[in-house]
Write an enzyme that holds these catalytic residues in place. Structure first.
Site, PDB file in Angstrom:
ATOM      1  N   ASP A 149       0.821  -1.215   0.000  1.00  0.00           N
ATOM      2  CA  ASP A 149       0.000   0.000   0.000  1.00  0.00           C
ATOM      3  C   ASP A 149       0.859   1.272   0.000  1.00  0.00           C
ATOM      4  O   ASP A 149       2.085   1.200  -0.055  1.00  0.00           O
ATOM      5  CB  ASP A 149      -0.924  -0.082   1.239  1.00  0.00           C
ATOM      6  CG  ASP A 149      -2.282   0.540   1.003  1.00  0.00           C
ATOM      7  OD1 ASP A 149      -2.428   1.346   0.077  1.00  0.00           O
ATOM      8  OD2 ASP A 149      -3.204   0.235   1.790  1.00  0.00           O
ATOM      9  N   GLU A 182      -0.896   1.906  -5.047  1.00  0.00           N
ATOM     10  CA  GLU A 182      -0.695   3.349  -4.782  1.00  0.00           C
ATOM     11  C   GLU A 182      -1.795   4.164  -5.453  1.00  0.00           C
ATOM     12  O   GLU A 182      -1.634   5.358  -5.652  1.00  0.00           O
ATOM     13  CB  GLU A 182       0.727   3.792  -5.087  1.00  0.00           C
ATOM     14  CG  GLU A 182       1.230   3.587  -6.482  1.00  0.00           C
ATOM     15  CD  GLU A 182       0.577   4.530  -7.474  1.00  0.00           C
ATOM     16  OE1 GLU A 182      -0.345   4.037  -8.171  1.00  0.00           O
ATOM     17  OE2 GLU A 182       0.967   5.698  -7.544  1.00  0.00           O
ATOM     18  N   TRP A 183      -2.910   3.483  -5.726  1.00  0.00           N
ATOM     19  CA  TRP A 183      -4.175   4.123  -6.119  1.00  0.00           C
ATOM     20  C   TRP A 183      -4.124   4.859  -7.462  1.00  0.00           C
ATOM     21  O   TRP A 183      -4.966   5.712  -7.752  1.00  0.00           O
ATOM     22  CB  TRP A 183      -4.649   5.083  -5.010  1.00  0.00           C
ATOM     23  CG  TRP A 183      -4.467   4.521  -3.639  1.00  0.00           C
ATOM     24  CD1 TRP A 183      -4.888   3.300  -3.204  1.00  0.00           C
ATOM     25  CD2 TRP A 183      -3.791   5.127  -2.522  1.00  0.00           C
ATOM     26  NE1 TRP A 183      -4.523   3.106  -1.891  1.00  0.00           N
ATOM     27  CE2 TRP A 183      -3.854   4.200  -1.444  1.00  0.00           C
ATOM     28  CE3 TRP A 183      -3.145   6.361  -2.329  1.00  0.00           C
ATOM     29  CZ2 TRP A 183      -3.281   4.464  -0.196  1.00  0.00           C
ATOM     30  CZ3 TRP A 183      -2.587   6.631  -1.092  1.00  0.00           C
ATOM     31  CH2 TRP A 183      -2.657   5.692  -0.042  1.00  0.00           C
ATOM     32  N   GLY A 184      -3.086   4.560  -8.249  1.00  0.00           N
ATOM     33  CA  GLY A 184      -2.994   5.211  -9.565  1.00  0.00           C
ATOM     34  C   GLY A 184      -2.431   6.617  -9.495  1.00  0.00           C
ATOM     35  O   GLY A 184      -2.332   7.294 -10.528  1.00  0.00           O
ATOM     36  N   ASN A 186       0.550   7.787  -9.193  1.00  0.00           N
ATOM     37  CA  ASN A 186       1.800   8.029  -9.916  1.00  0.00           C
ATOM     38  C   ASN A 186       1.861   7.248 -11.229  1.00  0.00           C
ATOM     39  O   ASN A 186       2.924   6.847 -11.665  1.00  0.00           O
ATOM     40  CB  ASN A 186       2.988   7.650  -9.025  1.00  0.00           C
ATOM     41  CG  ASN A 186       2.999   8.452  -7.738  1.00  0.00           C
ATOM     42  OD1 ASN A 186       3.433   9.595  -7.720  1.00  0.00           O
ATOM     43  ND2 ASN A 186       2.477   7.863  -6.668  1.00  0.00           N
ATOM     44  N   ASP A 204     -10.078   3.661  -3.325  1.00  0.00           N
ATOM     45  CA  ASP A 204     -10.810   2.462  -2.883  1.00  0.00           C
ATOM     46  C   ASP A 204     -12.225   2.388  -3.451  1.00  0.00           C
ATOM     47  O   ASP A 204     -12.932   3.389  -3.564  1.00  0.00           O
ATOM     48  CB  ASP A 204     -10.915   2.449  -1.356  1.00  0.00           C
ATOM     49  CG  ASP A 204      -9.565   2.162  -0.717  1.00  0.00           C
ATOM     50  OD1 ASP A 204      -8.556   2.090  -1.434  1.00  0.00           O
ATOM     51  OD2 ASP A 204      -9.535   2.008   0.519  1.00  0.00           O
TER      52      ASP A 204
HETATM   53  C1  GLA Z   1      -5.967   1.353   1.523  1.00  0.00           C
HETATM   54  C2  GLA Z   1      -6.143   0.365   0.372  1.00  0.00           C
HETATM   55  C3  GLA Z   1      -7.267  -0.596   0.694  1.00  0.00           C
HETATM   56  C4  GLA Z   1      -6.956  -1.336   1.996  1.00  0.00           C
HETATM   57  C5  GLA Z   1      -6.722  -0.344   3.117  1.00  0.00           C
HETATM   58  C6  GLA Z   1      -6.185  -1.006   4.373  1.00  0.00           C
HETATM   59  O1  GLA Z   1      -7.086   2.182   1.653  1.00  0.00           O
HETATM   60  O2  GLA Z   1      -6.392   1.043  -0.820  1.00  0.00           O
HETATM   61  O3  GLA Z   1      -7.458  -1.518  -0.363  1.00  0.00           O
HETATM   62  O4  GLA Z   1      -5.822  -2.148   1.793  1.00  0.00           O
HETATM   63  O5  GLA Z   1      -5.751   0.658   2.728  1.00  0.00           O
HETATM   64  O6  GLA Z   1      -5.926  -0.106   5.385  1.00  0.00           O
END
Ligand code: GLA
Length: 406
Positions: A149, A182-184, A186, A204
């Site tokens: 993460d 890293e949620w996109g 970068n 998320d």
């Molecule tokens: C971030 C991630 C989620 C999950 C939580 C855990 O938000 O994007 O998928 O892993 O952390 O804390």
């Protein structure tokens, strides 16, 4: 001696900013189950063992869901005096090796979570500064998958941090699927193919079909919102390196049609299929969605071509995905709140996929199979006229008649 050479090699690659992930581990999108969407931090040994049992007994494992992944909050709040990670002794009284062995004995693979920052998103010890040490810990446990993460990462760059962990995994010597999260932020699709096997493309997911959930300082996204964020990145996905639109919310409060639509679209995207519901209590309807082998086959198609939105009319989107052997998947998604009649005349459409350079032309006749109704639906010689219910899909597999094998 070999270890020393490996270490020096990894150090060299790290300094060069290069990674050397284990190849061949995710030639099709990874499939499995992850604890976060339903259980968040409320995880423990009993839950994991029960989930491993039900993955087998429900038919999930045999449908392809192989990875059981424990997300955040499996650790104690502090490392030990050697700086090692410690599984929470209350949640996991027999330790994590016991859990890993149990999962493996079920014919499953085991995954864990950590974070590139100083702490995980839920406040547990992060890996920053402990990359090689943690990788050795995971190898000793025998894990097969690491979700990594991006919370609490101030002052570090994503490419370097993920490359370091990738090299640490390599050096530890056990093949591990490396899942970047890293949620996109970068654009990992531009640099992460040598580093990991899948990368999150968004923040998320939230368990709604079409909504945004505002947490105050951040937002999580409904299925349709996540779908729209996949635009313009499909050329980066392929065998061994996948765009990851997040774990699924199938069975987490969506309607039957929404579950079908969510699952179908993830298959059209060649997305990792990581279930996020409580498998122990899932309804027969949810189980039949998640284990629909014909839909899974579209996701797992060996060409690994991510599908694309071909057209939009009214509230109905047409999605296409080239498949092996000249087949295609064709999906009509109705995002609206009333059912729609859709007409599609194959003779008038000339579909060319700019990424795979494949064409669905009128020169070839295809047999149509309606996958969710499990019926054959004629051929592309005749125009399609179908009803697509609200928040639902109709999905076809097209098989070129002259290439059809006996
Ligand atoms: C971030 C991630 C989620 C999950 C939580 C855990 O938000 O994007 O998928 O892993 O952390 O804390």
């Amino acid at each position: 001696m070999i270890k020393k050479v490996c270490f020096l090699c990894a150090l060299f690659l790290t300094l060069q900013g290069k990674a050397q992930k284990f190849e061949g581990l995710a030639l099709t999108p990874p499939m499995g189950w992850n604890s976060w969407n339903t259980f968040a931090s409320n995880i423990n040994e009993k839950l994991v063992l029960e989930m491993a049992d039900v993955m087998v007994n429900s038919g999930m494992r045999d449908a392809g869901y192989i990875y059981l992944v424990l997300d955040d909050a499996w650790m104690a709040k502090e490392r030990n005096s050697n700086g090692d990670l410690v599984p929470d002794p209350v949640k996991f009284p027999r330790g994590m090796k016991f859990v890993a062995d149990y999962v493996h004995a079920k014919g499953l693979k085991f995954g864990l979570y950590n974070c590139a920052g100083t702490k995980t998103c839920a406040g547990y010890p992060g890996t920053r500064g402990h990359e090689y040490q943690d990788a050795r810990f995971y190898a000793a446990l025998g894990i097969d998958y690491l979700k990594y993460d991006w919370c609490n990462t101030e002052g570090i760059t994503a490419k370097e941090a993920y490359t370091t962990m990738s090299n640490a995994i390599r050096t530890a010597g056990r093949p591990v699927v490396f899942s970047l999260c890293e949620w996109g932020n970068n654009k990992p699709w531009e640099w992460a193919a040598p580093v990991g096997h899948l990368w999150r493309t968004t923040g998320d997911i939230y368990h709604c079909f079409d909504c945004v959930y505002d947490h105050g300082t951040w937002k999580s996204w409904g299925v349709m919102q996540i779908l729209d964020m996949q635009k313009d990145i499909r050329q980066y996905a392929g065998p061994g390196h996948w765009n990851d639109p997040d774990m699924m919310e199938v069975g987490n409060g969506l309607s039957a049609g929404e579950n079908r639509a969510h699952f179908t679209l993830w298959a059209m995207l060649a997305a990792p299929l990581i279930a996020g519901n409580d498998l122990r209590s899932m309804t027969a309807e949810t189980a039949s969605v998640l284990t629909n082998r014909e839909v899974v086959a579209i996701d797992q198609d060996s060409l690994g071509i991510q599908g694309f939105r071909y057209g939009v009319k009214d509230s109905v989107e047409t999605w296409m995905k080239p498949l092996k052997g000249g087949d295609w998947a064709l999906c009509f998604l109705n995002r609206g709140t009333s059912s729609k009649i859709v007409s599609f005349d194959f003779k008038k459409e000339e579909v060319t996929d700019t990424v795979s350079k494949r064409t669905l032309g009128s020169a070839t006749t295809y047999a149509l199979r309606n996958i969710w109704s499990r019926t054959s639906a004629g051929t592309t010689k005749k125009p399609l006229n179908i009803k697509v219910p609200a928040h639902d899909v109709v999905l076809f597999r097209l098989t070129a008649q002259q290439t059809k094998k006996k």
